[in-house]
Design a protein around this motif. Structure first.
Motif, short mmCIF file in Angstrom:
data_model
loop_
_atom_site.label_atom_id
_atom_site.label_comp_id
_atom_site.label_asym_id
_atom_site.label_seq_id
_atom_site.Cartn_x
_atom_site.Cartn_y
_atom_site.Cartn_z
N TYR A 1 14.72 -36.99 70.28
CA TYR A 1 13.89 -37.59 71.32
C TYR A 1 13.84 -39.10 71.09
O TYR A 1 13.46 -39.56 70.01
N ASP A 2 14.22 -39.86 72.09
CA ASP A 2 14.25 -41.32 71.99
C ASP A 2 12.86 -41.87 72.29
O ASP A 2 12.38 -41.78 73.42
N LEU A 3 12.24 -42.47 71.30
CA LEU A 3 10.88 -43.01 71.45
C LEU A 3 10.87 -44.53 71.31
O LEU A 3 9.82 -45.12 71.08
N SER B 1 11.89 -44.92 77.57
CA SER B 1 13.00 -44.23 76.89
C SER B 1 13.10 -42.76 77.28
O SER B 1 14.16 -42.16 77.17
N GLY B 2 12.01 -42.16 77.71
CA GLY B 2 12.03 -40.78 78.19
C GLY B 2 11.78 -39.72 77.13
O GLY B 2 11.61 -38.55 77.46
N THR C 1 8.27 -37.99 77.47
CA THR C 1 8.22 -37.11 78.65
C THR C 1 9.08 -35.87 78.43
O THR C 1 8.67 -34.76 78.78
N ALA C 2 10.25 -36.06 77.83
CA ALA C 2 11.14 -34.92 77.57
C ALA C 2 10.48 -33.95 76.60
O ALA C 2 10.52 -32.72 76.80
N PHE C 3 9.85 -34.47 75.54
CA PHE C 3 9.19 -33.58 74.59
C PHE C 3 8.02 -32.87 75.25
O PHE C 3 7.80 -31.68 75.01
N TRP D 1 4.31 -39.17 61.23
CA TRP D 1 5.04 -37.94 60.94
C TRP D 1 5.62 -37.34 62.22
O TRP D 1 6.78 -36.94 62.25
N LEU D 2 4.81 -37.32 63.28
CA LEU D 2 5.26 -36.75 64.55
C LEU D 2 6.42 -37.56 65.12
O LEU D 2 7.41 -36.99 65.59
N ARG D 3 6.32 -38.89 65.09
CA ARG D 3 7.42 -39.72 65.58
C ARG D 3 8.71 -39.41 64.82
O ARG D 3 9.78 -39.29 65.41
N GLU D 4 8.59 -39.25 63.49
CA GLU D 4 9.77 -38.92 62.68
C GLU D 4 10.35 -37.56 63.08
O GLU D 4 11.57 -37.40 63.18
N GLN D 5 9.47 -36.60 63.31
CA GLN D 5 9.93 -35.26 63.70
C GLN D 5 10.66 -35.30 65.04
O GLN D 5 11.71 -34.69 65.20
#
Length: 148
Positions: free
Chosen positions: A27-29, A34-35, A38-40, A17-21
């Protein structure tokens, strides 16, 4: 009580769910460098290692972190707590709308809790409360007649 398999599955569902959010928010995961993680972390104030644990599906139950996550995602904290397995939907509903308890207090106790200290105001409040407790509610027919 949940067993470890339930907890692990819940943590994996939360990670998904968090990855989808995060992906939905740009945010590129996709890769190790991919950064997005770190950006989040920088945007949310959550440490990069904690963001990594959340995304790996490690069980993170620190409500402070989950609160920061909710704020950063602009998602109600209740939803995050349910997704993280801290609360279930029934518990969340109870927190949002607690059922009235069986606690009954006297008009004097109510005056105390409301901080009514003036003697005259207190007598008036207690008298009015006692009158309202003794007065039965009007029937539907009486209510219609009173409105006319």
């Amino acid at each position: 009580m949940k067993n470890s398999n339930d907890s692990e599955a819940g943590a994996q569902a939360f990670a998904k769910w968090l990855r989808e959010q995060l992906t939905r928010r740009g945010y590129d995961l996709t890769g190790l460098r991919s950064g997005g993680k770190t950006a989040f972390a920088a945007d949310s104030g959550i440490s990069p290692s904690t963001v990594g644990r959340l995304l790996r599906g490690d069980n993170v139950t620190d409500t402070r972190v989950l609160g920061m996550l909710a704020t950063a995602l602009h998602v109600p904290l209740g939803e995050v707590l349910v997704r993280a397995g801290i609360l279930d939907e029934r518990e969340l509903a109870f927190v949002r709308q607690p059922q009235p308890g069986e606690r009954r207090i006297t008009p004097e106790q109510a005056a105390d809790e409301l901080g009514i200290e003036d003697a005259q105001a207190r007598r008036l409040f207690v008298s009015m409360a006692e009158t309202l407790q003794r007065t039965p509610p009007p029937s539907a027919e009486e209510g219609r007649r009173a409105e006319q």
